[in-house]
Design a protein around this motif. Structure first.
Motif, mmCIF file in Angstrom:
data_model
loop_
_atom_site.group_PDB
_atom_site.id
_atom_site.type_symbol
_atom_site.label_atom_id
_atom_site.label_comp_id
_atom_site.label_asym_id
_atom_site.label_seq_id
_atom_site.Cartn_x
_atom_site.Cartn_y
_atom_site.Cartn_z
ATOM 1 N N GLY A 1 0.813 -1.210 0.000
ATOM 2 C CA GLY A 1 0.000 0.000 0.000
ATOM 3 C C GLY A 1 0.845 1.259 0.000
ATOM 4 O O GLY A 1 0.577 2.209 -0.748
ATOM 5 N N ALA A 2 1.885 1.279 0.818
ATOM 6 C CA ALA A 2 2.776 2.439 0.874
ATOM 7 C C ALA A 2 3.499 2.631 -0.463
ATOM 8 O O ALA A 2 3.606 3.758 -0.969
ATOM 9 N N ASN A 3 3.994 1.539 -1.038
ATOM 10 C CA ASN A 3 4.683 1.631 -2.327
ATOM 11 C C ASN A 3 3.741 2.079 -3.438
ATOM 12 O O ASN A 3 4.100 2.902 -4.279
ATOM 13 N N LEU A 4 2.514 1.540 -3.448
ATOM 14 C CA LEU A 4 1.543 1.922 -4.468
ATOM 15 C C LEU A 4 1.197 3.402 -4.351
ATOM 16 O O LEU A 4 1.115 4.104 -5.367
ATOM 17 N N ALA A 5 1.014 3.888 -3.139
ATOM 18 C CA ALA A 5 0.714 5.315 -2.937
ATOM 19 C C ALA A 5 1.842 6.183 -3.488
ATOM 20 O O ALA A 5 1.589 7.191 -4.168
ATOM 21 N N GLN A 6 3.058 5.785 -3.251
ATOM 22 C CA GLN A 6 4.218 6.529 -3.751
ATOM 23 C C GLN A 6 4.253 6.503 -5.287
ATOM 24 O O GLN A 6 4.480 7.535 -5.931
ATOM 25 N N ILE A 7 4.014 5.351 -5.873
ATOM 26 C CA ILE A 7 4.034 5.216 -7.334
ATOM 27 C C ILE A 7 2.928 6.056 -7.965
ATOM 28 O O ILE A 7 3.169 6.805 -8.923
ATOM 29 N N ASP B 1 -8.280 -5.104 -2.562
ATOM 30 C CA ASP B 1 -8.860 -4.177 -1.593
ATOM 31 C C ASP B 1 -7.868 -3.078 -1.204
ATOM 32 O O ASP B 1 -8.237 -1.909 -1.115
ATOM 33 N N VAL B 2 -6.622 -3.457 -0.983
ATOM 34 C CA VAL B 2 -5.597 -2.451 -0.657
ATOM 35 C C VAL B 2 -5.438 -1.488 -1.832
ATOM 36 O O VAL B 2 -5.366 -0.270 -1.651
ATOM 37 N N MET B 3 -5.419 -2.021 -3.037
ATOM 38 C CA MET B 3 -5.302 -1.189 -4.239
ATOM 39 C C MET B 3 -6.431 -0.155 -4.277
ATOM 40 O O MET B 3 -6.199 1.037 -4.491
ATOM 41 N N THR B 4 -7.644 -0.608 -4.048
ATOM 42 C CA THR B 4 -8.817 0.268 -4.079
ATOM 43 C C THR B 4 -8.753 1.314 -2.974
ATOM 44 O O THR B 4 -9.038 2.495 -3.203
ATOM 45 N N GLN B 5 -8.370 0.896 -1.778
ATOM 46 C CA GLN B 5 -8.288 1.818 -0.646
ATOM 47 C C GLN B 5 -7.231 2.899 -0.855
ATOM 48 O O GLN B 5 -7.468 4.074 -0.546
ATOM 49 N N VAL B 6 -6.077 2.517 -1.367
ATOM 50 C CA VAL B 6 -5.012 3.491 -1.623
ATOM 51 C C VAL B 6 -5.477 4.522 -2.652
ATOM 52 O O VAL B 6 -5.315 5.722 -2.453
ATOM 53 N N ALA B 7 -6.083 4.051 -3.737
ATOM 54 C CA ALA B 7 -6.547 4.974 -4.779
ATOM 55 C C ALA B 7 -7.639 5.904 -4.243
ATOM 56 O O ALA B 7 -7.646 7.107 -4.552
ATOM 57 N N ALA B 8 -8.545 5.371 -3.428
ATOM 58 C CA ALA B 8 -9.623 6.188 -2.860
ATOM 59 C C ALA B 8 -9.059 7.249 -1.924
ATOM 60 O O ALA B 8 -9.504 8.407 -1.948
ATOM 61 N N LYS B 9 -8.096 6.880 -1.117
ATOM 62 C CA LYS B 9 -7.484 7.842 -0.192
ATOM 63 C C LYS B 9 -6.758 8.945 -0.959
ATOM 64 O O LYS B 9 -6.885 10.131 -0.625
ATOM 65 N N ALA C 1 -6.078 13.579 -9.632
ATOM 66 C CA ALA C 1 -7.115 13.057 -10.528
ATOM 67 C C ALA C 1 -7.453 11.618 -10.147
ATOM 68 O O ALA C 1 -6.567 10.823 -9.817
ATOM 69 N N ALA C 2 -8.732 11.316 -10.175
ATOM 70 C CA ALA C 2 -9.196 9.977 -9.790
ATOM 71 C C ALA C 2 -8.565 8.902 -10.664
ATOM 72 O O ALA C 2 -8.204 9.137 -11.817
#
Length: 171
Positions: free
Chosen positions: A51-57, A90-98, A106-107
């Protein structure tokens, strides 16, 4: 880093798709095998790191690109992996939503590979039997690889096209 450079220098890019994280989950599955307690212990920290890495990317991508960005939700190569695949998605979805709640972010859209594979496999035991995964030659211990066959690839591409079309219909 490569994507960042491309998005910074090539302003003609009008679609970015991203599938990332499955290898992290596969390492958990490989190290734990079918031991559910081991998977549960190992999965939490791996998903947190993911989740942290995806948010950074995603933040780095959005710093260079505000166009269509589609995350491809993972399919499950076997029913035994459904729970970990759902957890990853689920983590992917949560990170993108946050991230979408941040100003000027942009969404992100989603292509639901998980549901697409489940629906395409509905009359079969699993994605392998449905022809969605690469068949391995005999005498392999497993009948299929985890990677999509041409049919599976085309199904994932169709989910991306559907997500792209849906995005354009809503704007």
């Amino acid at each position: 880093d490569f994507a960042e450079v491309q998005l910074k220098t090539n302003k003609l890019i009008n679609l970015v798709t991203l599938s990332i994280g499955a290898n992290d989950i596969l390492l958990v599955v490989q190290s734990c095998g079918t031991n559910p307690a081991c998977v549960q212990r190992a999965l939490g920290p791996v998903l947190e790191s993911y989740g942290a890495n995806l948010a950074q990317i995603l933040t780095k991508i959005r710093a260079q690109y505000q166009g269509t960005l589609i995350l491809v939700k993972y399919y499950s190569p076997s029913t035994a992996l459904d729970d970990v695949t759902i957890a990853l998605n689920d983590v992917m979805t949560q990170v993108a939503a946050k991230l979408a709640t941040q100003p000027n972010f942009a969404a992100v859209e989603f292509a639901d590979g998980f549901t697409a594979f489940k629906l395409a496999s509905i009359n079969h035991k699993d994605a392998c039997e449905a022809g969605l995964l690469i068949r391995l030659p005999s005498p392999s211990p497993q009948p299929c690889d985890i990677h999509p066959s041409p049919l599976g690839r085309d199904l994932l591409a169709a989910t991306v096209e559907l997500a792209k079309w849906t995005r354009h219909q809503s704007h």
